[in-house]
Write a protein that holds these residues in place. Structure first.
Motif, PDB file in Angstrom:
ATOM      1  N   ILE A  40      33.880  -1.174   6.476  1.00 10.81           N
ATOM      2  CA  ILE A  40      33.514  -0.463   5.259  1.00 10.81           C
ATOM      3  C   ILE A  40      34.781  -0.329   4.425  1.00 10.81           C
ATOM      4  N   ALA A  41      34.779  -0.892   3.242  1.00  8.61           N
ATOM      5  CA  ALA A  41      35.995  -0.884   2.429  1.00  8.61           C
ATOM      6  C   ALA A  41      35.621  -0.949   0.960  1.00  8.61           C
ATOM      7  N   ARG A  42      36.453  -0.332   0.152  1.00  9.66           N
ATOM      8  CA  ARG A  42      36.320  -0.409  -1.305  1.00  9.66           C
ATOM      9  C   ARG A  42      37.232  -1.516  -1.802  1.00  9.66           C
ATOM     10  N   ARG A  43      36.772  -2.229  -2.794  1.00  6.56           N
ATOM     11  CA  ARG A  43      37.581  -3.321  -3.330  1.00  6.56           C
ATOM     12  C   ARG A  43      38.891  -2.767  -3.887  1.00  6.56           C
ATOM     13  N   PRO A  44      39.968  -3.556  -3.873  1.00 10.03           N
ATOM     14  CA  PRO A  44      41.243  -3.066  -4.412  1.00 10.03           C
ATOM     15  C   PRO A  44      41.105  -2.662  -5.872  1.00 10.03           C
ATOM     16  N   ALA A  45      41.727  -1.556  -6.220  1.00 12.24           N
ATOM     17  CA  ALA A  45      41.618  -1.043  -7.586  1.00 12.24           C
ATOM     18  C   ALA A  45      42.300  -1.957  -8.593  1.00 12.24           C
ATOM     19  N   ILE A  46      43.356  -2.651  -8.183  1.00 12.33           N
ATOM     20  CA  ILE A  46      44.109  -3.544  -9.079  1.00 12.33           C
ATOM     21  C   ILE A  46      44.002  -4.963  -8.540  1.00 12.33           C
ATOM     22  N   PRO A  47      43.555  -5.924  -9.331  1.00 10.75           N
ATOM     23  CA  PRO A  47      43.514  -7.328  -8.872  1.00 10.75           C
ATOM     24  C   PRO A  47      44.926  -7.921  -8.840  1.00 10.75           C
ATOM     25  N   ARG A  48      45.646  -7.652  -7.783  1.00 11.97           N
ATOM     26  CA  ARG A  48      47.065  -8.011  -7.725  1.00 11.97           C
ATOM     27  C   ARG A  48      47.288  -9.514  -7.757  1.00 11.97           C
ATOM     28  N   LYS A  49      46.433 -10.253  -7.068  1.00 11.03           N
ATOM     29  CA  LYS A  49      46.629 -11.704  -7.057  1.00 11.03           C
ATOM     30  C   LYS A  49      46.404 -12.306  -8.446  1.00 11.03           C
ATOM     31  N   LEU A  50      45.453 -11.781  -9.188  1.00  6.09           N
ATOM     32  CA  LEU A  50      45.222 -12.279 -10.539  1.00  6.09           C
ATOM     33  C   LEU A  50      46.421 -11.995 -11.432  1.00  6.09           C
ATOM     34  N   PHE A  51      46.925 -10.761 -11.391  1.00  3.54           N
ATOM     35  CA  PHE A  51      48.106 -10.432 -12.192  1.00  3.54           C
ATOM     36  C   PHE A  51      49.325 -11.225 -11.735  1.00  3.54           C
ATOM     37  N   GLY A  52      49.442 -11.446 -10.410  1.00  7.42           N
ATOM     38  CA  GLY A  52      50.550 -12.247  -9.914  1.00  7.42           C
ATOM     39  C   GLY A  52      50.477 -13.680 -10.418  1.00  7.42           C
ATOM     40  N   GLY A  53      49.271 -14.244 -10.474  1.00 11.72           N
ATOM     41  CA  GLY A  53      49.129 -15.595 -11.003  1.00 11.72           C
ATOM     42  C   GLY A  53      49.461 -15.671 -12.482  1.00 11.72           C
ATOM     43  N   LEU A  54      49.066 -14.640 -13.239  1.00 15.08           N
ATOM     44  CA  LEU A  54      49.395 -14.623 -14.667  1.00 15.08           C
ATOM     45  C   LEU A  54      50.905 -14.548 -14.887  1.00 15.08           C
ATOM     46  N   LEU A  55      51.585 -13.694 -14.120  1.00 10.39           N
ATOM     47  CA  LEU A  55      53.042 -13.590 -14.268  1.00 10.39           C
ATOM     48  C   LEU A  55      53.732 -14.882 -13.858  1.00 10.39           C
ATOM     49  N   HIS A  70      47.833 -21.542  -8.688  1.00  9.22           N
ATOM     50  CA  HIS A  70      47.970 -20.270  -7.978  1.00  9.22           C
ATOM     51  C   HIS A  70      46.615 -19.800  -7.456  1.00  9.22           C
ATOM     52  N   GLN A  71      45.589 -19.890  -8.290  1.00  6.89           N
ATOM     53  CA  GLN A  71      44.258 -19.463  -7.862  1.00  6.89           C
ATOM     54  C   GLN A  71      43.721 -20.362  -6.753  1.00  6.89           C
ATOM     55  N   LEU A  72      44.001 -21.651  -6.823  1.00  5.17           N
ATOM     56  CA  LEU A  72      43.559 -22.554  -5.758  1.00  5.17           C
ATOM     57  C   LEU A  72      44.298 -22.294  -4.456  1.00  5.17           C
ATOM     58  N   SER A  73      45.549 -21.900  -4.538  1.00  2.65           N
ATOM     59  CA  SER A  73      46.356 -21.697  -3.328  1.00  2.65           C
ATOM     60  C   SER A  73      46.058 -20.371  -2.652  1.00  2.65           C
ATOM     61  N   PHE A  74      45.855 -19.302  -3.430  1.00  7.79           N
ATOM     62  CA  PHE A  74      45.726 -17.963  -2.867  1.00  7.79           C
ATOM     63  C   PHE A  74      44.324 -17.370  -2.996  1.00  7.79           C
ATOM     64  N   GLY A  75      43.462 -17.995  -3.785  1.00  7.53           N
ATOM     65  CA  GLY A  75      42.113 -17.478  -3.920  1.00  7.53           C
ATOM     66  C   GLY A  75      42.048 -16.279  -4.852  1.00  7.53           C
ATOM     67  N   ALA A  76      40.853 -15.741  -4.968  1.00 10.89           N
ATOM     68  CA  ALA A  76      40.623 -14.606  -5.868  1.00 10.89           C
ATOM     69  C   ALA A  76      40.669 -13.292  -5.097  1.00 10.89           C
ATOM     70  N   ASP A  77      40.836 -12.211  -5.825  1.00 18.34           N
ATOM     71  CA  ASP A  77      40.820 -10.879  -5.228  1.00 18.34           C
ATOM     72  C   ASP A  77      39.381 -10.488  -4.882  1.00 18.34           C
ATOM     73  N   PRO A  78      39.211  -9.596  -3.902  1.00 24.79           N
ATOM     74  CA  PRO A  78      37.860  -9.065  -3.642  1.00 24.79           C
ATOM     75  C   PRO A  78      37.370  -8.275  -4.853  1.00 24.79           C
ATOM     76  N   TRP A  79      36.163  -8.584  -5.306  1.00 25.12           N
ATOM     77  CA  TRP A  79      35.623  -7.957  -6.506  1.00 25.12           C
ATOM     78  C   TRP A  79      34.482  -7.001  -6.198  1.00 25.12           C
ATOM     79  N   ARG A  80      34.009  -6.956  -4.956  1.00 20.12           N
ATOM     80  CA  ARG A  80      32.896  -6.084  -4.604  1.00 20.12           C
ATOM     81  C   ARG A  80      33.250  -5.257  -3.382  1.00 20.12           C
ATOM     82  N   ASP A  81      32.690  -4.065  -3.326  1.00 21.29           N
ATOM     83  CA  ASP A  81      32.855  -3.231  -2.145  1.00 21.29           C
ATOM     84  C   ASP A  81      32.106  -3.851  -0.965  1.00 21.29           C
ATOM     85  N   LYS A  82      32.533  -3.488   0.229  1.00 26.64           N
ATOM     86  CA  LYS A  82      31.951  -4.071   1.434  1.00 26.64           C
ATOM     87  C   LYS A  82      31.415  -2.970   2.340  1.00 26.64           C
ATOM     88  N   GLY A  83      30.140  -3.119   2.747  1.00 25.23           N
ATOM     89  CA  GLY A  83      29.563  -2.217   3.728  1.00 25.23           C
ATOM     90  C   GLY A  83      29.349  -0.799   3.241  1.00 25.23           C
TER      91      GLY A  83
END
Length: 329
Positions: A91-106, A135-148
């Motif tokens: 049971i987990a909430r998705r990360p509040a900040i899409p860090r991988k997306l921002f990291g790819g943009l930077l 970057h997106q192909l190498s590391f994938g996307a951030d979790p966008w939905r809550d789980k469980g």
């Protein structure tokens, strides 16, 4: 395998005793690509090294490019750590900040800035966009939905998570304080206690409704264990008092049993709630005549029922398919 640690600071009373078996701590969640960002940062070092062999504009541009790439890779690594923790929990909430997306943009902005030259800004932008895509192909996307979290009270879940985070701070301070005692056996014992506390954390995450019964354990009891550990570590580092050591170990044993018992009671509460839900559903089905007992057919009534079912099946087979023409006599 347990080991004995000795030395001039080891008490003679414990010289003949072996370490208790080390608790099986849950493995720290780790993403398989967590080591990749550092290699990309190293690959960007030519921007840093070449910045000091050109003019002021080129130096600032290359330093900014390296800083953007390094910052993007740091944020990407934090995103991978957050994703690993997200996937490890039921049971987990998705990360509040899409860090991988921002990291790819930077990182893409840094690569584009490093390739920028007067008159080729469009090509530099294309290079930056290609870096973002890779970057997106190498590391994938951030979790966008809550789980469980379906059927779980979000308010209760948030309260439980805040309490657990505060309790984890007390536990980390407790493990840090015992280091001052300079005894590896005591460090291992505190790690075993930490494993029991983490078991309670998992039960509270899975059942936020049990937070009321576990609040004292996450707050008062764990805070008292931290304060007792700090006082014991300061005393034992100076006196090496064997009596104080035995009293502290007995204190941890008793407290550990209480934490394990509380976690088991939370699990038993989940079982009782499940039994209640199933019994209520069985009673409702029985009232509507849908249970196996209510639909049981007597032996003398089965032939008539079977012939009726066969007749119904024959009628269904004689029905024309959609679009099929019915022959006329």
């Amino acid at each position: 395998m347990s080991q004995r640690f000795g030395g001039r600071f080891s008490p003679e009373a414990g010289a003949g005793r072996a370490l208790p078996p080390r608790a099986e701590l849950p493995p720290t969640p780790r993403h398989p690509h967590e080591g990749r960002p550092k290699w990309i940062t190293l690959a960007a070092t030519p921007f840093l090294l070449g910045a000091f062999f050109q003019g002021a504009t080129g130096m600032v541009t290359d330093l900014a490019a390296f800083g953007l790439v390094a910052s993007g890779m740091w944020m990407t690594r934090e995103g991978l750590v957050a994703q690993a923790a997200f996937e490890a929990r039921r049971i987990a909430r998705r990360p509040a900040i899409p860090r991988k997306l921002f990291g790819g943009l930077l990182a893409g902005l840094g690569v584009g800035l490093g390739a920028a030259e007067p008159g080729v800004w469009a090509e530099a932008g294309m290079i930056g966009a290609a870096g973002l895509a890779l970057h997106q192909l190498s590391f994938g996307a951030d979790p966008w939905r809550d789980k469980g979290r379906e059927g779980i009270d979000s308010f209760q879940q948030d309260r439980a998570q805040r309490m657990i985070e505060e309790a984890e701070t007390h536990l980390a301070q407790m493990k840090d304080a015992i280091l001052r005692a300079g005894d590896r056996r005591l460090e291992a014992r505190v790690q075993m206690f930490a494993a029991s506390v983490q078991h309670l954390f998992d039960r509270v995450r899975d059942n936020p409704g049990g937070l009321a019964s576990a609040r004292r354990y996450l707050g008062v009891y764990l805070l008292g264990a931290r304060d007792a550990t700090i006082r014991f570590a300061d005393l034992y580092a100076q006196t090496r008092d064997a009596g104080a050591r035995r009293a502290y170990e007995e204190f941890l044993n008793d407290l550990e049993k209480d934490f394990i018992a509380r976690a088991d009671r939370l699990l038993d509460g989940d079982r009782e709630a499940l039994d209640i839900e199933m019994s209520v559903l069985r009673e409702r089905l029985a009232r509507e005549g849908l249970t196996g007992a209510a639909t049981r057919v007597a032996a003398e009534d089965r032939p008539a029922l079977q012939s009726q079912e066969a007749q119904t099946l024959d009628d269904l087979l004689k029905m024309p398919f959609p679009g099929q023409k019915i022959p006329r006599d």
